[in-house]
Design an enzyme around this catalytic site. Structure first.
Site, PDB file in Angstrom:
ATOM      1  CG  ASP A 162      -1.640   1.260   1.469  1.00 22.31           C
ATOM      2  OD1 ASP A 162      -2.351   1.670   0.538  1.00 22.31           O
ATOM      3  OD2 ASP A 162      -1.505   1.853   2.556  1.00 22.31           O
ATOM      4  CG  ASP A 213      -1.024   1.987   7.055  1.00 20.40           C
ATOM      5  OD1 ASP A 213      -1.652   1.888   5.979  1.00 20.40           O
ATOM      6  OD2 ASP A 213      -0.632   3.069   7.506  1.00 20.40           O
ATOM      7  CG  ASP A 249      -4.100  -1.249   3.179  1.00 18.21           C
ATOM      8  OD1 ASP A 249      -4.349  -1.015   1.982  1.00 18.21           O
ATOM      9  OD2 ASP A 249      -3.479  -0.462   3.914  1.00 18.21           O
TER      10      ASP A 249
END
Length: 638
Positions: free
Chosen positions: A336, A535, A539
């Site tokens: 990410d 995080d 996600d």
């Protein structure tokens, strides 16, 4: 003191002594067994046959009790024979044919290897016990201006607590008063203290180094990050890797085959090879000893536990051996962008002011206006001004927020507009500062424009900055042959700029949570083992579908709970450390398996050709088990 009180005190002391001795009982039993074997040998040498047998029998019972109990219970529960039962049969068989010394030595070395295996597990559990001891049991609650010492379990969300220099933080919270340095080694594994002021987060188990701080509790004691660390490592110790599960399934079948071959060895050599009954029985007993897969069974679990403990000590929490084993086979990794590759918060990268205007004064005025907004870009501009200017912000004469566009304000009769290009007049933007806006936007910057009395006067560029360590981490992963992919919800232009800056191989822009999952599925169809690093809540689905989900420690609770591995600090290079640890573990397991199988085959062949005596068979077999466990213990070292 009364006699009853003395008895009670003595009883408590005895209980304390037993608790201290308990973890070492197997080693004490093995040592006592060794002493009895030595006595038995001395008695035998000087003609005390009966005393010798009694000493050997005691060595059998004391040294073999723990393993025999374990083997019988496991056989009863699983309805499956195991390695421990083979050892019992071999020792009893040795005694039957008069090889008391060899049988007792077999029990002794088997007990020593068992004690070593228990030591590995106790060492791993000790890591957790020492962690649990770091969280204080009491806190100093501030109630109606008074300080009151209370149990940590009594703290509620919102309670203010005082933490003095040198004390451990009792609960997760935010600092509402004071400034200090915090030692976060228990959470992140980093030894350098972190400077923290008002509104900064603090975590239970960390140490307040310098100043007194007042902290507002944000989580219940059972829900702290520290408590989650303990739960994660505890669950990891009970979860077995695929290799361990395979060995355990293989063990039951293997034991049955060995027993059948041993029975055949009683008769076939006598009828087919002309061996005597004594020789056939003797060789069958040696086969029973050397064919037992003790070393093979001990090849994996001690290595997995040692690696998990090592990782936990360095801020890498693994939820089970299966995930650590998979990490070593990684072929692709998706990351990410926000908060993982980047810092997660926009920072001012450039301020361009129209000629004739004072730069510092303009920044001060813009920050004063933006200080009334909660927009992330406004917060970043205010932070930038406070860091670079030594001036107090002021209140504008009037202020109007235009949602989705920007803000209008009045300062000393001047009309200010701060916001996006369309808000101040897009036709002026393209020509401002020689078209600098287009160049900054192509580099992934978000632009904020400032108009004063209808005249475009300044432009502030902000960007979610790539972490300093990101490039190093990505380059390291690429050197290991791992394909790197960035997933982001940003526009194509911003994603391209960040991807180039962070050195990833590939990127996908404008990703929603469901599209991240789709990209993970595509990667899994192309690569054997794929990891996802994230995080945020968005996600979590991708973390769940990846072969290995890796969460950053400063992320959301959902991400931490969904992931298989948690990095307690937002430090990407630790992924490479975790992969290295996994590869070390897999290498040591492979060494153990190859070594143990080779020794078993060599000993079986030597026995068949009548080149191996029982004492050497015992030493070769049990010695290989001890060597395998000692090899696994190397993983406890950094």
């Amino acid at each position: 003191m009364s006699s009853n009180a003395k008895l009670l005190t003595k009883g408590v002391q005895n209980i304390g002594l037993i608790e201290k001795i308990k973890p070492h009982l197997e080693l004490i039993a093995a040592s006592l067994s060794g002493v009895l074997i030595a006595l038995g040998w001395i008695f035998d040498k000087y003609g005390f046959g009966t005393d010798s047998i009694i000493a050997y029998l005691l060595a059998f019972v004391i040294g073999g009790f723990a393993k025999a109990k374990q083997g019988i219970e496991a056989t009863y529960e699983n309805k499956e024979l195991n390695v421990e039962m083979l050892m019992i049969f071999a020792a009893v068989g040795s005694a039957i044919i008069g090889y008391w010394t060899e049988g007792a030595i077999l029990i002794f070395i088997f007990a020593v290897s068992g004690a070593l295996e228990t030591y590995t597990m106790n060492k791993s559990h000790k890591e957790i016990s020492s962690l649990m001891e770091l969280q204080p049991e009491e806190a100093l609650l501030i109630s109606n201006g008074n300080e009151k010492r209370v149990s940590v379990s009594e703290l509620c969300v919102g309670d203010p607590i005082l933490i003095k220099p040198g004390e451990r933080v009792p609960a997760d919270g935010i600092i509402i008063k004071g400034q200090t340095n915090i030692d976060e080694a228990a959470i992140t594994g980093e030894s350098m203290p972190v400077s923290k002021g008002e509104q900064a987060e603090v975590f239970a188990g960390t140490v307040n180094m310098t100043g007194s701080i007042t902290v507002q509790v944000t989580k219940e004691s059972s829900d702290t990050l520290f408590r989650k660390i303990i739960q994660l490592v505890q669950s990891a110790q009970s979860e077995k890797s695929p290799s361990q599960l395979f060995i355990e399934r293989f063990e039951g079948t293997y034991v049955k085959v060995v027993l059948l071959v041993v029975i055949a060895m009683f008769f076939l050599p006598y009828f087919l090879l002309g061996w005597s009954w004594h020789e056939s029985f003797y060789r069958a007993m040696i086969l029973l000893v050397v064919a037992s897969p003790c070393a093979l069974v001990a090849s994996i679990m001690p290595a997995s536990l040692s690696a998990i403990s090592n990782g936990a000590r360095h801020g890498i929490l693994v939820k089970g051996g299966v995930h650590l084993e998979n990490l070593g086979h990684l072929e692709a990794i998706a990351l990410d962008k926000t908060g993982t590759l980047t810092k997660g918060k926009p920072e001012v990268t450039e301020v361009i002011v129209k000629e004739g205007l004072e730069r510092e004064k303009l920044i001060w005025q813009v920050a004063s206006i933006e200080s009334h907004s909660n927009h992330p870009l406004a917060i970043s501009i205010v932070k930038y001004a406070k860091l670079n200017l030594n001036k107090e912000l002021f209140h504008p004469d009037s202020l109007e927020d235009i949602p989705g566009w920007g803000v209008k304000a009045e300062i000393n009769g001047e009309q200010w507009k701060i916001g996006k290009a369309a808000f101040v007049g897009k036709e002026h933007v393209d020509t401002f500062a020689d078209g600098k806006a287009k160049e900054l936007a192509s580099l992934g910057n978000t632009l904020v424009f400032i108009e004063i009395n209808g005249d475009l006067s300044a432009m502030i560029a902000l960007k979610d900055v790539v972490r300093e360590e990101t490039k190093l981490a990505i380059d390291h992963l690429k050197k290991q042959g791992i394909h790197t992919v960035m997933l982001t919800g940003d526009s194509e232009k911003t994603a391209r700029a960040i991807a180039a800056e962070s050195h990833v191989d590939e990127f996908f822009a404008e990703c929603l949570p469901e599209s991240k999952v789709e990209h993970l599925k595509q990667l899994k169809s192309k690569y054997k083992t794929v990891a996802m690093v994230g995080d945020g809540i968005n996600d979590a689905p991708a973390l769940a579908i990846a072969n290995v989900g890796i969460a950053m420690g400063e992320g959301t609770d959902v991400a931490l709970e969904t992931a298989d591995i948690v990095l307690m600090k937002n430090d990407l290079p630790r992924i490479a450390d975790a992969i290295q640890l996994s590869k070390r573990m897999n290498k040591i397991i492979k060494q153990n398996v190859i070594f143990s199988i080779s020794i078993i085959m060599l000993l079986i062949a030597s026995n068949f050709f009548q080149m191996l005596d029982l004492p050497y068979g015992v030493i070769g077999h049990e010695g290989s088990t001890i060597l395998v466990i000692l090899n696994s213990l190397r993983l406890l070292k950094s």
